[in-house]
Scaffold this motif. Structure first.
Motif, PDB file in Angstrom:
ATOM      1  N   ILE A   1       0.829  -1.202   0.000  1.00  0.00           N
ATOM      2  CA  ILE A   1       0.000   0.000   0.000  1.00  0.00           C
ATOM      3  C   ILE A   1       0.863   1.251   0.000  1.00  0.00           C
ATOM      4  N   ARG A   2       1.983   1.206   0.699  1.00  0.00           N
ATOM      5  CA  ARG A   2       2.879   2.367   0.739  1.00  0.00           C
ATOM      6  C   ARG A   2       3.381   2.749  -0.641  1.00  0.00           C
ATOM      7  N   ALA A   3       3.401   1.787  -1.557  1.00  0.00           N
ATOM      8  CA  ALA A   3       3.942   2.012  -2.896  1.00  0.00           C
ATOM      9  C   ALA A   3       2.851   2.297  -3.918  1.00  0.00           C
ATOM     10  N   LEU A   4       1.685   2.723  -3.459  1.00  0.00           N
ATOM     11  CA  LEU A   4       0.592   3.086  -4.352  1.00  0.00           C
ATOM     12  C   LEU A   4       0.149   4.489  -3.947  1.00  0.00           C
ATOM     13  N   SER A   5       0.360   5.454  -4.825  1.00  0.00           N
ATOM     14  CA  SER A   5       0.243   6.850  -4.417  1.00  0.00           C
ATOM     15  C   SER A   5      -1.175   7.278  -4.074  1.00  0.00           C
ATOM     16  N   ALA A   6      -2.190   6.551  -4.530  1.00  0.00           N
ATOM     17  CA  ALA A   6      -3.565   6.900  -4.169  1.00  0.00           C
ATOM     18  C   ALA A   6      -3.788   6.833  -2.668  1.00  0.00           C
ATOM     19  N   TYR A   7      -2.940   6.090  -1.958  1.00  0.00           N
ATOM     20  CA  TYR A   7      -3.075   5.971  -0.511  1.00  0.00           C
ATOM     21  C   TYR A   7      -2.313   7.060   0.242  1.00  0.00           C
ATOM     22  N   GLY A   8      -1.603   7.922  -0.494  1.00  0.00           N
ATOM     23  CA  GLY A   8      -1.019   9.111   0.122  1.00  0.00           C
ATOM     24  C   GLY A   8       0.124   8.870   1.077  1.00  0.00           C
ATOM     25  N   SER A   9       0.984   7.888   0.804  1.00  0.00           N
ATOM     26  CA  SER A   9       2.102   7.609   1.702  1.00  0.00           C
ATOM     27  C   SER A   9       3.250   8.579   1.471  1.00  0.00           C
ATOM     28  N   ASP A  10       4.342   8.374   2.193  1.00  0.00           N
ATOM     29  CA  ASP A  10       5.526   9.213   2.040  1.00  0.00           C
ATOM     30  C   ASP A  10       6.256   8.960   0.723  1.00  0.00           C
ATOM     31  N   LEU A  11       5.818   7.970  -0.046  1.00  0.00           N
ATOM     32  CA  LEU A  11       6.426   7.684  -1.354  1.00  0.00           C
ATOM     33  C   LEU A  11       5.603   8.264  -2.506  1.00  0.00           C
TER      34      LEU A  11
ATOM     35  N   ALA B   1      10.725   0.535  -9.139  1.00  0.00           N
ATOM     36  CA  ALA B   1      10.869   0.631 -10.594  1.00  0.00           C
ATOM     37  C   ALA B   1      10.076  -0.458 -11.304  1.00  0.00           C
ATOM     38  N   THR B   2       9.942  -1.641 -10.691  1.00  0.00           N
ATOM     39  CA  THR B   2       9.124  -2.687 -11.323  1.00  0.00           C
ATOM     40  C   THR B   2       7.648  -2.293 -11.343  1.00  0.00           C
ATOM     41  N   ILE B   3       7.239  -1.458 -10.393  1.00  0.00           N
ATOM     42  CA  ILE B   3       5.838  -1.049 -10.314  1.00  0.00           C
ATOM     43  C   ILE B   3       5.481  -0.068 -11.428  1.00  0.00           C
ATOM     44  N   ILE B   4       6.471   0.684 -11.930  1.00  0.00           N
ATOM     45  CA  ILE B   4       6.176   1.660 -12.980  1.00  0.00           C
ATOM     46  C   ILE B   4       5.550   0.974 -14.188  1.00  0.00           C
ATOM     47  N   ALA B   5       6.118  -0.157 -14.607  1.00  0.00           N
ATOM     48  CA  ALA B   5       5.580  -0.860 -15.769  1.00  0.00           C
ATOM     49  C   ALA B   5       4.180  -1.392 -15.490  1.00  0.00           C
ATOM     50  N   VAL B   6       3.911  -1.802 -14.247  1.00  0.00           N
ATOM     51  CA  VAL B   6       2.556  -2.232 -13.888  1.00  0.00           C
ATOM     52  C   VAL B   6       1.588  -1.063 -14.006  1.00  0.00           C
ATOM     53  N   ASP B   7       2.016   0.096 -13.521  1.00  0.00           N
ATOM     54  CA  ASP B   7       1.163   1.277 -13.626  1.00  0.00           C
ATOM     55  C   ASP B   7       0.907   1.638 -15.086  1.00  0.00           C
ATOM     56  N   GLU B   8       1.929   1.553 -15.924  1.00  0.00           N
ATOM     57  CA  GLU B   8       1.748   1.799 -17.357  1.00  0.00           C
ATOM     58  C   GLU B   8       0.768   0.799 -17.955  1.00  0.00           C
ATOM     59  N   SER B   9       0.852  -0.434 -17.493  1.00  0.00           N
ATOM     60  CA  SER B   9      -0.051  -1.478 -17.985  1.00  0.00           C
ATOM     61  C   SER B   9      -1.495  -1.161 -17.648  1.00  0.00           C
TER      62      SER B   9
END
Length: 564
Positions: free
Chosen positions: A51-61, A331-339
């Motif tokens: 969840i921390r790595a998904l910006s919709a949840y508003g974390s420090d990342l 960085a692996t999540i970026i491609a998932v987000d693009e997908s």
């Protein structure tokens, strides 16, 4: 339609098992007019997305590593702030999602077991009701989809690889050159554009490998975060006081992550060979061109590390490893987000958005340095909670926030209710339709969790527990007998095990009684059965491709006889 280039090199063998057969009697297909009214379903699930790595949840990342396309789902539909799993482990989570049942009922409690494909699943029910069904990507329940009623399937072998994976279809096994996240996207878009029966509603399972270990980004993203410094959790150097099971685990970033396989650390300045590499065949899958591009992306950073390592303290090295882990994981999540963006764009461009339920979730949560960890398994919040976002413009208002506690056993009843299909029996989950609409007067007050896989990799002890809106109670029971209790309002990071605090004695007794109620409600077998369980006796041997097609692999697992 966005295209993701996936040049292929074929390595084809006979099918691992016979193609899926399906079972039961199909319901009569509804009329075309009715079909047009029923929603399509696209279920997108990544593997180990925190969840921390998904910006919709508003974390420090959120600002450093945004996920704008996944966030679109929350903007268009619902974001769940209290979504949880029943067992934070890949295979068991998938089994619970498919069936709506806890592992002790669906028979899949830990990785290495074989899913019983003859049991009811929501995808089969939709097929029986006239849906066109497909599955693309990671499967990871130790069988081919025999018993699953899928009109189309293209599945990764076991965990799958980030580069040049083996794809299994009913026709056999084919190795394809390319980056796996992009390939899943392209195969999905191809099926949506060319493969589906447009006279029927469709249900598509789209499962990503990423961001699962060993976190190998797409070539275009290997350097995206090389100069970014990510915030370090204040629990990174946790000493685990009062938490025996936490102290005994082996999933610490700076002690247990493999320096080669996980952290891509090389043997010296100017060298490209990884250090300890527990699965060397993964790096061996890269073509010469891919390997050169990979080495060039990491060379300067690894040379800097190798030149300075001797002068760094243990803490400095631990922090360097954290940054390397986060750079690759995110960085692996970026491609998932693009997908996800490509799928959303396809729906928009083809007037499918309004009547399509699109889900984004993960098979469980994941640690991004909290308590010093990577991986999952524990009932602590970071792995117990999982992201869940659903858009369905015809029924879900944009910007909906769902705060009620839900679990992955609730997906099956929800999908079937939205589709107007009768739910099969013996399901533990409940439909979220009224909860999402804000119309539910009564919803669950507590969650049950059970983790079984011990002894095993990462050495997380077997435990079960209960969580309500404020408190959590856990019992570690195999080779130990320890209870843990947390006040999540006062101790959200779960650093203080208050099991012996007299101020909480009444709450602890209340939760123990409520836990027994849940065990009765969900027909949990007596604890002695789990104490006696031997994982080795319950694991199912699974064929590996090198065993099935040895002519294509060398003695060290390197790929032979392939063409670029």
């Amino acid at each position: 339609m966005q295209k993701f280039a996936t040049s292929t090199a074929m390595l084809t063998g006979t099918a691992v098992l016979a193609g899926c057969s399906g079972s039961g009697v199909d319901n009569a297909a509804p009329t075309a007019e009715v079909d047009q009214q029923r929603p399509n379903i696209i279920y997108i699930m990544s593997d180990d997305h925190a969840i921390r790595a998904l910006s919709a949840y508003g974390s420090d990342l959120a600002d450093l590593a945004p996920t704008p396309n996944i966030d679109r789902i929350a903007q268009n539909g619902a974001l769940f702030t209290n979504s949880f799993v029943t067992n934070s482990l890949c295979g068991p989570s998938r089994a619970a999602m498919f069936t709506g049942k806890f592992g002790h009922k669906n028979g899949f409690n830990f990785n290495g077991q074989t899913f019983d494909g003859s049991q009811d699943t929501w995808i089969n029910s939709l097929h029986d009701a006239g849906y066109n069904t497909a599955a693309i990507g990671k499967w990871h329940i130790n069988i081919l989809p025999d018993g699953f009623k899928l009109d189309h399937w293209e599945l990764l072998n076991d965990q799958g690889e980030y580069y040049n994976p083996d794809w299994i279809t009913k026709d056999g096994v084919t190795m394809e050159h390319g980056y796996t996240t992009d390939m899943i996207t392209e195969k999905t878009l191809t099926w949506l554009e060319e493969g589906r029966d447009e006279s029927k509603p469709f249900a598509l399972i789209m499962h990503h490998k990423a961001p699962h270990r060993n976190w190998m980004p797409a070539p275009r993203h290997t350097r995206t975060f090389e100069n970014v410094e990510f915030p370090v959790p204040d629990t990174y150097f946790d000493n685990y006081d009062g938490r025996k099971a936490a102290a005994a685990q082996e999933m610490n970033i700076y002690r247990d992550a493999q320096e080669g396989h996980d952290l891509k650390m090389t043997t010296g300045v100017g060298e490209t060979e990884w250090r300890q590499d527990i699965w060397p065949h993964l790096l061996a899958r890269l073509t010469d061109e891919q390997r050169q591009e990979w080495d060039e992306a990491y060379q300067a950073r690894n040379d800097y590390m190798n030149a300075n390592e001797a002068n760094w303290s243990d803490e400095e090295m631990a922090l360097w490893k954290y940054q390397r882990y986060m750079q690759d994981y995110l960085a692996t999540i970026i491609a998932v987000d693009e997908s996800v963006g490509a799928v959303l764009d396809y729906l928009d461009e083809n007037d499918l958005t309004e009547n399509t339920i699109l889900v984004y979730t993960s098979d469980q949560g994941f640690y991004t340095g909290e308590h010093g960890w990577f991986d999952k398994r524990f009932m602590y919040e970071e792995s117990f909670r999982t992201p869940l976002l659903i858009q369905y413009p015809a029924k879900i208002a944009a910007g909906t926030v769902v705060e009620e506690m839900v679990q992955n056993i609730d997906y099956a009843p929800t999908f079937l209710e939205y589709a107007g299909v009768e739910l099969y029996g013996d399901v533990d989950g409940a439909s979220m339709v009224e909860v999402i609409a804000g119309e539910s007067e009564q919803w669950r007050d507590a969650l049950y969790y059970h983790f079984y896989e011990f002894p095993a990799i990462h050495q997380v002890g077997r435990h079960y527990g209960i969580r309500d809106g404020r408190y959590k109670l856990m019992h570690f029971y195999f080779r130990t007998d320890d209870w843990e209790f947390y006040d999540l309002e006062k101790d959200p990071k779960e650093m203080n095990n208050a099991i012996d605090d007299p101020a909480y004695a009444a709450e602890i007794e209340r939760l123990k009684a409520r836990l027994k109620d849940l065990e009765t409600q969900y027909d949990v077998p007596p604890m002695e059965e789990w104490r006696r369980m031997n994982l080795r006796e319950h694991r199912t041997p699974k064929p590996k491709l090198p065993e099935l097609f040895p002519q294509s692999y060398g003695e060290q697992g390197e790929i032979l006889n392939t063409k670029s």
